[in-house]
Write a protein that holds these residues in place. Structure first.
Motif, mmCIF file in Angstrom:
data_model
loop_
_atom_site.group_PDB
_atom_site.id
_atom_site.type_symbol
_atom_site.label_atom_id
_atom_site.label_comp_id
_atom_site.label_asym_id
_atom_site.label_seq_id
_atom_site.Cartn_x
_atom_site.Cartn_y
_atom_site.Cartn_z
ATOM 1 N N THR A 62 1.918 -5.441 3.657
ATOM 2 C CA THR A 62 0.153 -6.257 3.830
ATOM 3 C C THR A 62 0.169 -5.740 2.697
ATOM 4 O O THR A 62 0.190 -4.787 1.834
ATOM 5 C CB THR A 62 -0.719 -4.982 4.938
ATOM 6 N N MET A 63 -1.011 -6.346 2.350
ATOM 7 C CA MET A 63 -1.618 -6.632 1.456
ATOM 8 C C MET A 63 -3.069 -5.840 1.404
ATOM 9 O O MET A 63 -4.129 -6.333 2.559
ATOM 10 C CB MET A 63 -2.457 -7.973 0.506
ATOM 11 N N THR A 64 -3.698 -4.745 1.036
ATOM 12 C CA THR A 64 -4.839 -4.296 0.909
ATOM 13 C C THR A 64 -5.948 -4.944 -0.348
ATOM 14 O O THR A 64 -5.104 -5.565 -1.455
ATOM 15 C CB THR A 64 -4.871 -2.319 0.177
ATOM 16 N N PHE A 65 -7.134 -4.568 -0.390
ATOM 17 C CA PHE A 65 -8.101 -4.518 -1.446
ATOM 18 C C PHE A 65 -6.857 -3.984 -3.347
ATOM 19 O O PHE A 65 -7.455 -5.217 -4.019
ATOM 20 C CB PHE A 65 -9.137 -4.141 -1.068
ATOM 21 N N ASP A 66 -7.113 -2.598 -2.946
ATOM 22 C CA ASP A 66 -6.554 -2.375 -3.557
ATOM 23 C C ASP A 66 -4.656 -3.013 -4.210
ATOM 24 O O ASP A 66 -5.115 -3.095 -6.018
ATOM 25 C CB ASP A 66 -6.337 -1.441 -4.126
ATOM 26 N N ASN A 67 -4.087 -3.713 -3.805
ATOM 27 C CA ASN A 67 -3.609 -4.086 -4.075
ATOM 28 C C ASN A 67 -3.183 -5.571 -4.586
ATOM 29 O O ASN A 67 -3.186 -5.782 -5.726
ATOM 30 C CB ASN A 67 -2.627 -4.461 -3.158
ATOM 31 N N ASP A 78 -6.628 -12.170 4.111
ATOM 32 C CA ASP A 78 -6.441 -12.470 5.119
ATOM 33 C C ASP A 78 -5.200 -13.834 4.967
ATOM 34 O O ASP A 78 -4.454 -13.203 6.006
ATOM 35 C CB ASP A 78 -7.486 -13.070 5.455
ATOM 36 N N TYR A 79 -4.993 -14.611 4.412
ATOM 37 C CA TYR A 79 -3.741 -15.212 4.478
ATOM 38 C C TYR A 79 -2.693 -14.422 3.904
ATOM 39 O O TYR A 79 -1.462 -14.965 4.790
ATOM 40 C CB TYR A 79 -3.538 -16.434 2.944
ATOM 41 N N VAL A 80 -2.487 -13.715 3.348
ATOM 42 C CA VAL A 80 -1.616 -13.391 2.837
ATOM 43 C C VAL A 80 -0.535 -12.091 3.789
ATOM 44 O O VAL A 80 0.398 -12.297 4.257
ATOM 45 C CB VAL A 80 -1.655 -12.120 1.769
ATOM 46 N N ASN A 81 -1.655 -11.173 4.179
ATOM 47 C CA ASN A 81 -1.469 -10.377 5.937
ATOM 48 C C ASN A 81 -0.493 -11.025 7.206
ATOM 49 O O ASN A 81 -0.161 -11.162 7.285
ATOM 50 C CB ASN A 81 -2.810 -9.704 5.996
#
Length: 83
Positions: A4-9, A74-77
């Motif tokens: 998953t991607m987070t804001f920090d990522n 959103d797109y990445v996740n």
């Protein structure tokens, strides 16, 4: 590759691409990239880095729709969940 991607990522990727994220906070998630000082070339570089790091193919049409940090996350996740 992360699941998953987070804001920090995303912030880390943006920092590597542009070097300018010290003022970026979660309050900026839904602002257009142009409002927070990123031009189309920076967005393309961010998308390119995401493709390499997450093993995704991001079509040009999707990049055009990724106009805010939240839209990118959103797109990445969603893409990772579908894979």
């Amino acid at each position: 590759m992360s699941s998953t991607m987070t804001f920090d990522n995303l912030k880390d990727i943006m920092s590597r691409c542009t070097g300018e994220t010290e003022d970026l906070t979660e309050e900026h998630l839904n602002l257009d990239f142009t409002e927070i000082g990123y031009d189309s070339l920076a967005i393309l570089e961010i998308a390119s880095q995401i493709q390499r790091e997450y093993g995704l193919q991001i079509p040009d049409e999707a990049i055009e729709e990724m106009n805010s940090p939240q839209a990118v996350i959103d797109y990445v996740n969603n893409s990772l969940a579908a894979a």
